[in-house]
Design a protein around this motif. Sequence first.
Motif, PDB file in Angstrom:
ATOM      1  N   VAL A 191       0.860  -1.174   0.000  1.00 28.32           N
ATOM      2  CA  VAL A 191       0.000   0.000   0.000  1.00 28.32           C
ATOM      3  C   VAL A 191       0.901   1.230   0.000  1.00 28.32           C
ATOM      4  CG1 VAL A 191      -1.708   1.274   1.356  1.00 28.32           C
ATOM      5  CG2 VAL A 191      -1.739  -1.222   1.352  1.00 28.32           C
ATOM      6  N   PRO A 192       0.699   2.159  -0.930  1.00 26.64           N
ATOM      7  CA  PRO A 192       1.511   3.374  -0.893  1.00 26.64           C
ATOM      8  C   PRO A 192       1.189   4.187   0.361  1.00 26.64           C
ATOM      9  CG  PRO A 192       0.195   3.251  -2.924  1.00 26.64           C
ATOM     10  CD  PRO A 192      -0.236   2.140  -2.041  1.00 26.64           C
ATOM     11  N   ILE A 193       2.224   4.632   1.057  1.00 26.72           N
ATOM     12  CA  ILE A 193       1.998   5.446   2.259  1.00 26.72           C
ATOM     13  C   ILE A 193       2.710   6.792   2.171  1.00 26.72           C
ATOM     14  CG2 ILE A 193       1.536   3.500   3.779  1.00 26.72           C
ATOM     15  CD1 ILE A 193       4.431   3.767   4.806  1.00 26.72           C
ATOM     16  N   GLY A 194       3.359   7.031   1.071  1.00 21.99           N
ATOM     17  CA  GLY A 194       4.048   8.299   0.849  1.00 21.99           C
ATOM     18  C   GLY A 194       4.552   8.356  -0.570  1.00 21.99           C
ATOM     19  N   VAL A 237       6.176   2.461   0.884  1.00 19.52           N
ATOM     20  CA  VAL A 237       5.065   1.513   0.855  1.00 19.52           C
ATOM     21  C   VAL A 237       5.083   0.697   2.147  1.00 19.52           C
ATOM     22  CG1 VAL A 237       4.992   1.325  -1.662  1.00 19.52           C
ATOM     23  CG2 VAL A 237       6.390  -0.276  -0.338  1.00 19.52           C
ATOM     24  N   ALA A 238       3.966   0.057   2.402  1.00 21.82           N
ATOM     25  CA  ALA A 238       3.843  -0.835   3.555  1.00 21.82           C
ATOM     26  C   ALA A 238       2.841  -1.918   3.175  1.00 21.82           C
ATOM     27  CB  ALA A 238       3.369  -0.078   4.788  1.00 21.82           C
TER      28      ALA A 238
END
Length: 64
Positions: free
Chosen positions: A36-39, A43-44
Amino acid sequence: MPKPSLLRLPTVKARTGQSRSAIYAAIQRGEFPKPVPIGARAVAWVESEIDEYIERQIQRRGAA
């Protein structure tokens, strides 16, 4: 129901025992959860999806 939590790559590597390149290759083959893109450049992974992946690996061992 607990809130979803995210895991960064070092934690995913430690929990699965796989290298970065093996994880990304498995993602390309559709065998590993997508991150999941987090920035902008970060990703995470969803922890519950990693848990499910690990469970599937354990079940595959029993089926072999």
